[in-house]
Design a protein around this motif. Structure first.
Motif, PDB file in Angstrom:
ATOM      1  N   ASN A  41     -82.389 -33.702  47.369  1.00 56.96           N
ATOM      2  CA  ASN A  41     -81.869 -35.065  47.529  1.00 56.96           C
ATOM      3  C   ASN A  41     -80.340 -34.972  47.429  1.00 56.96           C
ATOM      4  OD1 ASN A  41     -82.930 -38.045  47.423  1.00 56.96           O
ATOM      5  ND2 ASN A  41     -81.302 -38.020  45.883  1.00 56.96           N
ATOM      6  N   PRO A  74     -82.442 -32.427  53.784  1.00 58.24           N
ATOM      7  CA  PRO A  74     -82.404 -33.664  54.577  1.00 58.24           C
ATOM      8  C   PRO A  74     -81.976 -33.444  56.023  1.00 58.24           C
ATOM      9  CG  PRO A  74     -81.140 -33.896  52.531  1.00 58.24           C
ATOM     10  CD  PRO A  74     -81.453 -32.436  52.714  1.00 58.24           C
ATOM     11  N   CYS A 259     -87.781 -35.978  52.308  1.00 57.85           N
ATOM     12  CA  CYS A 259     -86.477 -35.521  51.821  1.00 57.85           C
ATOM     13  C   CYS A 259     -85.384 -36.302  52.538  1.00 57.85           C
ATOM     14  CB  CYS A 259     -86.317 -34.024  52.058  1.00 57.85           C
ATOM     15  SG  CYS A 259     -84.852 -33.341  51.255  1.00 57.85           S
ATOM     16  N   ASN A 260     -84.616 -37.077  51.780  1.00 56.45           N
ATOM     17  CA  ASN A 260     -83.603 -37.950  52.362  1.00 56.45           C
ATOM     18  C   ASN A 260     -82.213 -37.622  51.822  1.00 56.45           C
ATOM     19  OD1 ASN A 260     -82.687 -40.107  53.953  1.00 56.45           O
ATOM     20  ND2 ASN A 260     -82.862 -41.566  52.269  1.00 56.45           N
ATOM     21  N   VAL A 262     -78.444 -38.599  50.392  1.00 54.04           N
ATOM     22  CA  VAL A 262     -78.005 -39.581  49.404  1.00 54.04           C
ATOM     23  C   VAL A 262     -76.480 -39.644  49.437  1.00 54.04           C
ATOM     24  CG1 VAL A 262     -77.754 -38.008  47.434  1.00 54.04           C
ATOM     25  CG2 VAL A 262     -78.501 -40.383  47.039  1.00 54.04           C
ATOM     26  N   GLY A 274     -81.219 -41.939  49.679  1.00 49.29           N
ATOM     27  CA  GLY A 274     -81.828 -40.957  48.778  1.00 49.29           C
ATOM     28  C   GLY A 274     -83.310 -41.258  48.627  1.00 49.29           C
ATOM     29  N   SER A 276     -85.730 -39.320  47.866  1.00 52.47           N
ATOM     30  CA  SER A 276     -86.669 -38.268  48.270  1.00 52.47           C
ATOM     31  C   SER A 276     -87.836 -38.261  47.295  1.00 52.47           C
ATOM     32  CB  SER A 276     -85.967 -36.906  48.241  1.00 52.47           C
ATOM     33  OG  SER A 276     -84.814 -36.909  49.038  1.00 52.47           O
ATOM     34  N   GLN A 288     -90.024 -39.534  42.550  1.00 47.55           N
ATOM     35  CA  GLN A 288     -88.989 -39.959  43.484  1.00 47.55           C
ATOM     36  C   GLN A 288     -87.614 -39.723  42.876  1.00 47.55           C
ATOM     37  OE1 GLN A 288     -89.149 -44.078  44.824  1.00 47.55           O
ATOM     38  NE2 GLN A 288     -88.148 -43.535  46.746  1.00 47.55           N
ATOM     39  N   ALA A 289     -86.684 -39.260  43.728  1.00 49.29           N
ATOM     40  CA  ALA A 289     -85.330 -38.946  43.293  1.00 49.29           C
ATOM     41  C   ALA A 289     -84.455 -40.197  43.262  1.00 49.29           C
ATOM     42  CB  ALA A 289     -84.716 -37.898  44.219  1.00 49.29           C
ATOM     43  N   HIS A 291     -81.510 -42.929  44.041  1.00 52.41           N
ATOM     44  CA  HIS A 291     -80.950 -43.550  45.240  1.00 52.41           C
ATOM     45  C   HIS A 291     -79.426 -43.429  45.285  1.00 52.41           C
ATOM     46  CE1 HIS A 291     -84.877 -45.069  46.136  1.00 52.41           C
ATOM     47  NE2 HIS A 291     -84.913 -45.842  45.072  1.00 52.41           N
ATOM     48  N   GLU A 294     -77.097 -36.944  43.586  1.00 52.16           N
ATOM     49  CA  GLU A 294     -77.734 -35.733  44.060  1.00 52.16           C
ATOM     50  C   GLU A 294     -78.706 -35.211  43.002  1.00 52.16           C
ATOM     51  OE1 GLU A 294     -74.960 -33.513  47.201  1.00 52.16           O
ATOM     52  OE2 GLU A 294     -74.256 -33.300  45.130  1.00 52.16           O
TER      53      GLU A 294
END
Length: 339
Positions: A41, A74, A259-260, A262, A274, A276, A288-289, A291, A294
């Motif tokens: 993330n 990502p 996986c997004n 951030v 974010g 992820s 969940q990671a 928002h 990192e």
């Protein structure tokens, strides 16, 4: 030198600070023969390809030290996202295409892979027609294959906004990968692709995947305002991410491993959501990671194939779907059955 020996489960701390990364670890099961998955993330610097390379490498080293078998990054993790200055953006992206960085992938990234840390899934632009790029998800492995071979990479299908200016669609591209170790069958989407139900239905009902790996640079900010109902949000896109990951996992009965990116774009200032994370075939969020920050997520011993079968034993939506709908032609798209 760092100790690359995977740690035992009783040595795992749920949250730790490692270098500048917050590392979050969870354990799905006690079966160490099942895969451990790392999600990055993270934020991509623009324009700074070398900084992004260094960050990807450090994240991979941490994943390896923590016993991950698979690392996922990502969308645009090497280049970063587009911005509005067309000429400057195109010139930078033309330098950032994956083809220009094979020496780094082959000479720096691949050598950290071994029998335990086996695979890195990345996304970046590759060369397309004329002044267009393809948005390409590809696999870095110790195996002897060309990771940019279209047959074993995924081209993003649906292109929002500014991406139409710089990239070409993969049309009806779908990619299925079957684990050699029996962990399951995986389909792939990139960002906006995940909002298209027909694509997800093809994967779930036609291809019978166990999991979707969703790679994204999904934005956070967008206004939706319903004053008569006293409902307003400035973070509609971000909230949509949370909703559709859960709903699509549940209604298609597959895992979503997402996986997004951030953080804020260095030039445009656009914030990425974010978030992820991993959603089970029930639709329930397992982890969940952030928002905003990192983070590196690691989930150990994911029972991907068998856990999906448990869900199907309870209630198999596919059986009921196929009594009403049938695939058209070569299996693409479904239409209502008429007996």
């Amino acid at each position: 030198d760092r100790d690359h020996t995977p740690r035992t489960l009783d040595q795992i701390h749920p949250i730790e600070q490692v270098d500048e990364f917050l590392v979050v670890e969870r354990v799905f099961s006690e079966d160490a023969g099942l895969p451990s998955v790392g999600l990055a993330n993270i934020f991509a610097e623009v324009p700074d390809i070398e900084a992004n390379k260094e960050k990807i490498l450090r994240a991979c080293q941490i994943f390896k030290e923590r016993g991950a078998n698979l690392a996922i990054f990502p969308e645009f993790c090497l280049s970063g996202y587009f911005w509005e200055d067309g000429d400057a953006c195109w010139a930078y992206m033309n330098e950032a295409v994956t083809e220009n960085h094979r020496d780094w992938i082959d000479g720096t990234l691949k050598p950290i892979l071994d029998d335990e840390f086996r695979l890195i899934i990345m996304n970046n632009i590759t060369r397309g027609p004329a002044r267009k790029f393809y948005n390409t998800t590809f696999f870095v492995s110790r195996l002897d294959f060309d990771y940019l071979d279209h047959e074993i990479s995924y081209y993003k299908v649906f292109l929002p906004g500014i991406e139409k200016t710089f990239t070409e669609t993969g049309q009806d591209d779908r990619l299925m990968v079957e684990s050699r170790r029996g962990f399951g069958r995986f389909g792939f989407t990139t960002c906006y692709d995940y909002l298209f139900n027909d694509l997800l239905r093809e994967y779930s009902m036609g291809d019978n995947v166990d999991a979707i790996i969703q790679i994204a640079s999904w934005r956070a900010a967008s206004l939706r305002d319903y004053p008569g109902m006293n409902v307003r949000t400035d973070l509609y896109y971000g909230e949509l991410w949370n909703m559709v990951m859960a709903a699509s996992s549940a209604t298609n009965q597959f895992w979503t491993i997402a996986c997004n990116a951030v953080g804020r774009h260095s030039i445009s200032g656009a914030p990425f959501w974010g978030g992820s994370g991993i959603w089970a075939p029930s639709g329930l969020k397992l982890l969940q990671a952030s928002h905003f920050n990192e983070e590196l997520l690691i989930v150990h011993n994911l029972n991907i194939h068998s856990e999906r079968q448990v869900e199907l034993v309870d209630f198999d939506y596919g059986i009921d779907f196929r009594t009403i709908y049938k695939p058209m032609g070569d299996g693409y798209i479904f239409t209502r059955k008429v007996d």
